[in-house]
Design a protein around this motif. Structure first.
Motif, PDB file in Angstrom:
ATOM      1  N   UNK A  10       0.844  -1.197   0.000  1.00  0.00           N
ATOM      2  CA  UNK A  10       0.000   0.000   0.000  1.00  0.00           C
ATOM      3  C   UNK A  10       0.877   1.244   0.000  1.00  0.00           C
ATOM      4  N   UNK A  11       0.537   2.156  -0.875  1.00  0.00           N
ATOM      5  CA  UNK A  11       1.215   3.443  -0.954  1.00  0.00           C
ATOM      6  C   UNK A  11       0.256   4.515  -0.469  1.00  0.00           C
ATOM      7  N   UNK A  12       0.719   5.366   0.421  1.00  0.00           N
ATOM      8  CA  UNK A  12      -0.085   6.509   0.820  1.00  0.00           C
ATOM      9  C   UNK A  12       0.107   7.587  -0.238  1.00  0.00           C
ATOM     10  N   UNK A  13      -0.989   8.226  -0.653  1.00  0.00           N
ATOM     11  CA  UNK A  13      -0.934   9.222  -1.714  1.00  0.00           C
ATOM     12  C   UNK A  13      -1.511  10.540  -1.230  1.00  0.00           C
ATOM     13  N   UNK A  14      -0.810  11.622  -1.568  1.00  0.00           N
ATOM     14  CA  UNK A  14      -1.278  12.966  -1.253  1.00  0.00           C
ATOM     15  C   UNK A  14      -1.224  13.787  -2.535  1.00  0.00           C
ATOM     16  N   UNK A  15      -2.368  14.327  -2.994  1.00  0.00           N
ATOM     17  CA  UNK A  15      -2.324  15.245  -4.120  1.00  0.00           C
ATOM     18  C   UNK A  15      -1.737  16.570  -3.642  1.00  0.00           C
ATOM     19  N   UNK A  16      -0.926  17.198  -4.482  1.00  0.00           N
ATOM     20  CA  UNK A  16      -0.287  18.464  -4.112  1.00  0.00           C
ATOM     21  C   UNK A  16      -0.659  19.534  -5.125  1.00  0.00           C
ATOM     22  N   UNK A  17      -1.485  20.488  -4.682  1.00  0.00           N
ATOM     23  CA  UNK A  17      -1.849  21.610  -5.548  1.00  0.00           C
ATOM     24  C   UNK A  17      -1.778  22.948  -4.807  1.00  0.00           C
ATOM     25  N   UNK A  18      -1.478  22.907  -3.501  1.00  0.00           N
ATOM     26  CA  UNK A  18      -1.347  24.133  -2.708  1.00  0.00           C
ATOM     27  C   UNK A  18      -0.178  23.974  -1.727  1.00  0.00           C
ATOM     28  N   UNK A  19       0.233  25.077  -1.140  1.00  0.00           N
ATOM     29  CA  UNK A  19       1.281  25.025  -0.113  1.00  0.00           C
ATOM     30  C   UNK A  19       0.830  24.187   1.079  1.00  0.00           C
ATOM     31  N   UNK A  21      -0.968  21.561   0.935  1.00  0.00           N
ATOM     32  CA  UNK A  21      -0.779  20.161   0.561  1.00  0.00           C
ATOM     33  C   UNK A  21       0.673  19.729   0.778  1.00  0.00           C
ATOM     34  N   UNK A  22       1.607  20.643   0.544  1.00  0.00           N
ATOM     35  CA  UNK A  22       3.022  20.329   0.788  1.00  0.00           C
ATOM     36  C   UNK A  22       3.226  20.049   2.274  1.00  0.00           C
ATOM     37  N   UNK A  23       2.576  20.824   3.124  1.00  0.00           N
ATOM     38  CA  UNK A  23       2.651  20.602   4.573  1.00  0.00           C
ATOM     39  C   UNK A  23       2.079  19.230   4.924  1.00  0.00           C
ATOM     40  N   UNK A  24       0.938  18.868   4.356  1.00  0.00           N
ATOM     41  CA  UNK A  24       0.321  17.553   4.612  1.00  0.00           C
ATOM     42  C   UNK A  24       1.226  16.422   4.149  1.00  0.00           C
ATOM     43  N   UNK A  51      10.279  18.083   1.462  1.00  0.00           N
ATOM     44  CA  UNK A  51       9.753  19.453   1.424  1.00  0.00           C
ATOM     45  C   UNK A  51      10.238  20.191   0.193  1.00  0.00           C
ATOM     46  N   UNK A  52      11.528  20.074  -0.083  1.00  0.00           N
ATOM     47  CA  UNK A  52      12.108  20.771  -1.229  1.00  0.00           C
ATOM     48  C   UNK A  52      11.549  20.225  -2.540  1.00  0.00           C
ATOM     49  N   UNK A  53      11.453  18.903  -2.645  1.00  0.00           N
ATOM     50  CA  UNK A  53      10.940  18.308  -3.877  1.00  0.00           C
ATOM     51  C   UNK A  53       9.454  18.605  -4.058  1.00  0.00           C
ATOM     52  N   UNK A  54       8.698  18.596  -2.965  1.00  0.00           N
ATOM     53  CA  UNK A  54       7.278  18.936  -3.050  1.00  0.00           C
ATOM     54  C   UNK A  54       7.063  20.380  -3.465  1.00  0.00           C
ATOM     55  N   UNK A  55       7.863  21.277  -2.909  1.00  0.00           N
ATOM     56  CA  UNK A  55       7.760  22.695  -3.270  1.00  0.00           C
ATOM     57  C   UNK A  55       8.136  22.895  -4.739  1.00  0.00           C
ATOM     58  N   UNK A  56       9.204  22.242  -5.179  1.00  0.00           N
ATOM     59  CA  UNK A  56       9.593  22.339  -6.594  1.00  0.00           C
ATOM     60  C   UNK A  56       8.487  21.820  -7.501  1.00  0.00           C
ATOM     61  N   UNK A  65       1.297  14.695  -7.552  1.00  0.00           N
ATOM     62  CA  UNK A  65       0.961  13.796  -6.455  1.00  0.00           C
ATOM     63  C   UNK A  65       2.233  13.209  -5.863  1.00  0.00           C
ATOM     64  N   UNK A  66       2.120  12.864  -4.586  1.00  0.00           N
ATOM     65  CA  UNK A  66       3.229  12.246  -3.866  1.00  0.00           C
ATOM     66  C   UNK A  66       2.726  10.916  -3.323  1.00  0.00           C
TER      67      UNK A  66
END
Length: 139
Positions: A10-19, A21-24, A51-56, A65-66
């Motif tokens: 199982x992979x946990x997935x977080x969509x990233x479209x806002x700052x 979301x990067x925190x989450x 954090x750096x890769x998510x922000x980029x 998505x992460x």
């Protein structure tokens, strides 16, 4: 890099479209690192890289998505994280991975700094997006 995503139950997935979301996403990675037995120093390195890769991904790739999971290799625990966007890609990966180079107003330590903080780092980029995969192992 080994295909850890294919091996994870199982992979946990977080969509990233806002700052936010990067925190989450960062919190998800921290929890996996704690559960995986990474030392505080290694947790910090992994979360900093994430954090750096998510922000980029958000700034340059328009979000994405992460996916992350606890992994093991030869009995050694670790954390796998994958960042995937559908942005324009990185025109010159070699240059982008060079310390000090920046396409924006940053310090130019994003990709190269993230690569130094983790044990495994893989990047693929093209006109349909960029995918970065990292692993940090407990030591």
């Amino acid at each position: 890099m080994k295909d850890y995503a294919a091996e994870c139950a199982s992979l946990e997935t977080v969509p990233v479209s806002t700052s936010g979301d990067v925190v989450s996403m960062r919190q998800m990675v921290r929890i996996l690192a704690q559960r995986g037995g990474l030392s505080l120093v290694h947790q910090t390195k992994l979360v900093t890289a994430a954090s750096e890769l998510g922000r980029n991904m958000l700034v340059y790739g328009g979000g994405g998505s992460v996916r992350a999971a606890s992994v093991t290799d030869a009995g050694r625990p670790g954390v796998f994280v994958e960042f995937r966007d559908k942005g324009p890609g990185i025109a010159d990966l070699g240059l982008a991975l060079t310390d000090g180079w920046t396409s924006g107003n940053g310090m130019g330590l994003g990709l190269s700094g993230a690569r130094r903080l983790v044990d495994e780092f893989d990047i693929e980029s093209g006109p349909s997006g960029t995918t970065v995969r990292i692993v940090k192992w407990a030591k």
